[in-house]
Write a protein that holds these residues in place. Structure first.
Motif, PDB file in Angstrom:
ATOM      1  N   ASP A  51     -13.374  -7.844   0.530  1.00 48.26           N
ATOM      2  CA  ASP A  51     -12.928  -7.241  -0.734  1.00 48.26           C
ATOM      3  C   ASP A  51     -12.233  -5.916  -0.486  1.00 48.26           C
ATOM      4  O   ASP A  51     -11.211  -5.611  -1.104  1.00 48.26           O
ATOM      5  CB  ASP A  51     -14.114  -7.043  -1.680  1.00 48.26           C
ATOM      6  CG  ASP A  51     -14.661  -8.345  -2.232  1.00 48.26           C
ATOM      7  OD1 ASP A  51     -13.978  -9.391  -2.124  1.00 48.26           O
ATOM      8  OD2 ASP A  51     -15.793  -8.316  -2.765  1.00 48.26           O
ATOM      9  N   GLU A  52     -12.768  -5.116   0.424  1.00 43.56           N
ATOM     10  CA  GLU A  52     -12.145  -3.820   0.754  1.00 43.56           C
ATOM     11  C   GLU A  52     -10.781  -4.037   1.404  1.00 43.56           C
ATOM     12  O   GLU A  52      -9.822  -3.329   1.101  1.00 43.56           O
ATOM     13  CB  GLU A  52     -13.057  -3.012   1.672  1.00 43.56           C
ATOM     14  CG  GLU A  52     -12.519  -1.644   2.018  1.00 43.56           C
ATOM     15  CD  GLU A  52     -12.313  -0.730   0.812  1.00 43.56           C
ATOM     16  OE1 GLU A  52     -11.408   0.127   0.880  1.00 43.56           O
ATOM     17  OE2 GLU A  52     -13.032  -0.875  -0.199  1.00 43.56           O
ATOM     18  N   GLN A  53     -10.671  -5.018   2.272  1.00 44.85           N
ATOM     19  CA  GLN A  53      -9.385  -5.322   2.891  1.00 44.85           C
ATOM     20  C   GLN A  53      -8.371  -5.757   1.838  1.00 44.85           C
ATOM     21  O   GLN A  53      -7.196  -5.383   1.914  1.00 44.85           O
ATOM     22  CB  GLN A  53      -9.544  -6.397   3.968  1.00 44.85           C
ATOM     23  CG  GLN A  53     -10.280  -5.912   5.191  1.00 44.85           C
ATOM     24  CD  GLN A  53     -10.536  -7.023   6.188  1.00 44.85           C
ATOM     25  OE1 GLN A  53     -10.133  -8.168   6.015  1.00 44.85           O
ATOM     26  NE2 GLN A  53     -11.244  -6.691   7.258  1.00 44.85           N
ATOM     27  N   ASP A  54      -8.811  -6.528   0.864  1.00 41.12           N
ATOM     28  CA  ASP A  54      -7.927  -6.933  -0.236  1.00 41.12           C
ATOM     29  C   ASP A  54      -7.454  -5.721  -1.028  1.00 41.12           C
ATOM     30  O   ASP A  54      -6.277  -5.623  -1.383  1.00 41.12           O
ATOM     31  CB  ASP A  54      -8.628  -7.917  -1.178  1.00 41.12           C
ATOM     32  CG  ASP A  54      -8.777  -9.304  -0.587  1.00 41.12           C
ATOM     33  OD1 ASP A  54      -8.117  -9.599   0.434  1.00 41.12           O
ATOM     34  OD2 ASP A  54      -9.560 -10.087  -1.156  1.00 41.12           O
ATOM     35  N   ARG A  55      -8.372  -4.800  -1.327  1.00 34.90           N
ATOM     36  CA  ARG A  55      -7.991  -3.590  -2.071  1.00 34.90           C
ATOM     37  C   ARG A  55      -6.969  -2.782  -1.283  1.00 34.90           C
ATOM     38  O   ARG A  55      -5.988  -2.291  -1.844  1.00 34.90           O
ATOM     39  CB  ARG A  55      -9.230  -2.744  -2.381  1.00 34.90           C
ATOM     40  CG  ARG A  55     -10.042  -3.279  -3.554  1.00 34.90           C
ATOM     41  CD  ARG A  55     -11.120  -2.309  -3.983  1.00 34.90           C
ATOM     42  NE  ARG A  55     -12.196  -2.210  -3.011  1.00 34.90           N
ATOM     43  CZ  ARG A  55     -13.240  -3.044  -2.947  1.00 34.90           C
ATOM     44  NH1 ARG A  55     -13.338  -4.047  -3.792  1.00 34.90           N
ATOM     45  NH2 ARG A  55     -14.167  -2.882  -2.030  1.00 34.90           N
ATOM     46  N   ASP A  56      -7.198  -2.648   0.040  1.00 35.05           N
ATOM     47  CA  ASP A  56      -6.249  -1.918   0.873  1.00 35.05           C
ATOM     48  C   ASP A  56      -4.890  -2.596   0.879  1.00 35.05           C
ATOM     49  O   ASP A  56      -3.850  -1.931   0.829  1.00 35.05           O
ATOM     50  CB  ASP A  56      -6.780  -1.804   2.311  1.00 35.05           C
ATOM     51  CG  ASP A  56      -7.956  -0.862   2.436  1.00 35.05           C
ATOM     52  OD1 ASP A  56      -8.208  -0.077   1.491  1.00 35.05           O
ATOM     53  OD2 ASP A  56      -8.645  -0.928   3.477  1.00 35.05           O
ATOM     54  N   TRP A  57      -4.863  -3.897   0.954  1.00 27.31           N
ATOM     55  CA  TRP A  57      -3.615  -4.660   0.973  1.00 27.31           C
ATOM     56  C   TRP A  57      -2.838  -4.456  -0.328  1.00 27.31           C
ATOM     57  O   TRP A  57      -1.608  -4.346  -0.313  1.00 27.31           O
ATOM     58  CB  TRP A  57      -3.927  -6.136   1.165  1.00 27.31           C
ATOM     59  CG  TRP A  57      -2.742  -7.041   1.052  1.00 27.31           C
ATOM     60  CD1 TRP A  57      -2.352  -7.747  -0.026  1.00 27.31           C
ATOM     61  CD2 TRP A  57      -1.760  -7.285   2.060  1.00 27.31           C
ATOM     62  NE1 TRP A  57      -1.198  -8.448   0.232  1.00 27.31           N
ATOM     63  CE2 TRP A  57      -0.812  -8.173   1.508  1.00 27.31           C
ATOM     64  CE3 TRP A  57      -1.598  -6.844   3.363  1.00 27.31           C
ATOM     65  CZ2 TRP A  57       0.291  -8.621   2.238  1.00 27.31           C
ATOM     66  CZ3 TRP A  57      -0.501  -7.310   4.079  1.00 27.31           C
ATOM     67  CH2 TRP A  57       0.412  -8.185   3.511  1.00 27.31           C
ATOM     68  N   ASN A  58      -3.548  -4.407  -1.433  1.00 24.62           N
ATOM     69  CA  ASN A  58      -2.905  -4.293  -2.743  1.00 24.62           C
ATOM     70  C   ASN A  58      -2.456  -2.883  -3.085  1.00 24.62           C
ATOM     71  O   ASN A  58      -1.758  -2.692  -4.070  1.00 24.62           O
ATOM     72  CB  ASN A  58      -3.846  -4.822  -3.831  1.00 24.62           C
ATOM     73  CG  ASN A  58      -4.010  -6.315  -3.750  1.00 24.62           C
ATOM     74  OD1 ASN A  58      -3.064  -7.048  -3.461  1.00 24.62           O
ATOM     75  ND2 ASN A  58      -5.217  -6.797  -3.987  1.00 24.62           N
ATOM     76  N   ARG A  59      -2.831  -1.892  -2.301  1.00 23.61           N
ATOM     77  CA  ARG A  59      -2.438  -0.497  -2.561  1.00 23.61           C
ATOM     78  C   ARG A  59      -1.053  -0.217  -2.121  1.00 23.61           C
ATOM     79  O   ARG A  59      -0.362  -0.541  -1.386  1.00 23.61           O
ATOM     80  CB  ARG A  59      -3.385   0.477  -1.878  1.00 23.61           C
ATOM     81  CG  ARG A  59      -4.718   0.494  -2.553  1.00 23.61           C
ATOM     82  CD  ARG A  59      -5.608   1.572  -1.974  1.00 23.61           C
ATOM     83  NE  ARG A  59      -6.955   1.281  -2.434  1.00 23.61           N
ATOM     84  CZ  ARG A  59      -8.040   1.449  -1.717  1.00 23.61           C
ATOM     85  NH1 ARG A  59      -7.966   1.912  -0.504  1.00 23.61           N
ATOM     86  NH2 ARG A  59      -9.207   1.159  -2.197  1.00 23.61           N
TER      87      ARG A  59
END
Length: 59
Positions: A51-59
């Motif tokens: 989930d954290e990797q997804d958030r980073d990707w979407n930033r």
């Protein structure tokens, strides 16, 4: 994959050695019983990381 692998059964919360439960109900394989007993915590940590990797990707 060896017969000595351990699995966590999501259907009833048991830990089993070998593929005794349905594939859809099995988490693993894990190298030992203690690790299999912690399967839900391992999954929770891996999901949080993804989930954290997804958030980073979407930033």
């Amino acid at each position: 994959m060896s017969d000595g692998d351990w699995y966590f059964c999501t259907a009833d919360g048991s830990v089993r050695q070998g593929k005794e439960s349905r594939g859809l109900d099995r988490l693993g394989p894990y190298p030992d019983e203690a690790t299999a007993r912690n399967a839900l915590e391992i999954v929770k940590a891996r999901n949080a990381s993804a989930d954290e990797q997804d958030r980073d990707w979407n930033r």
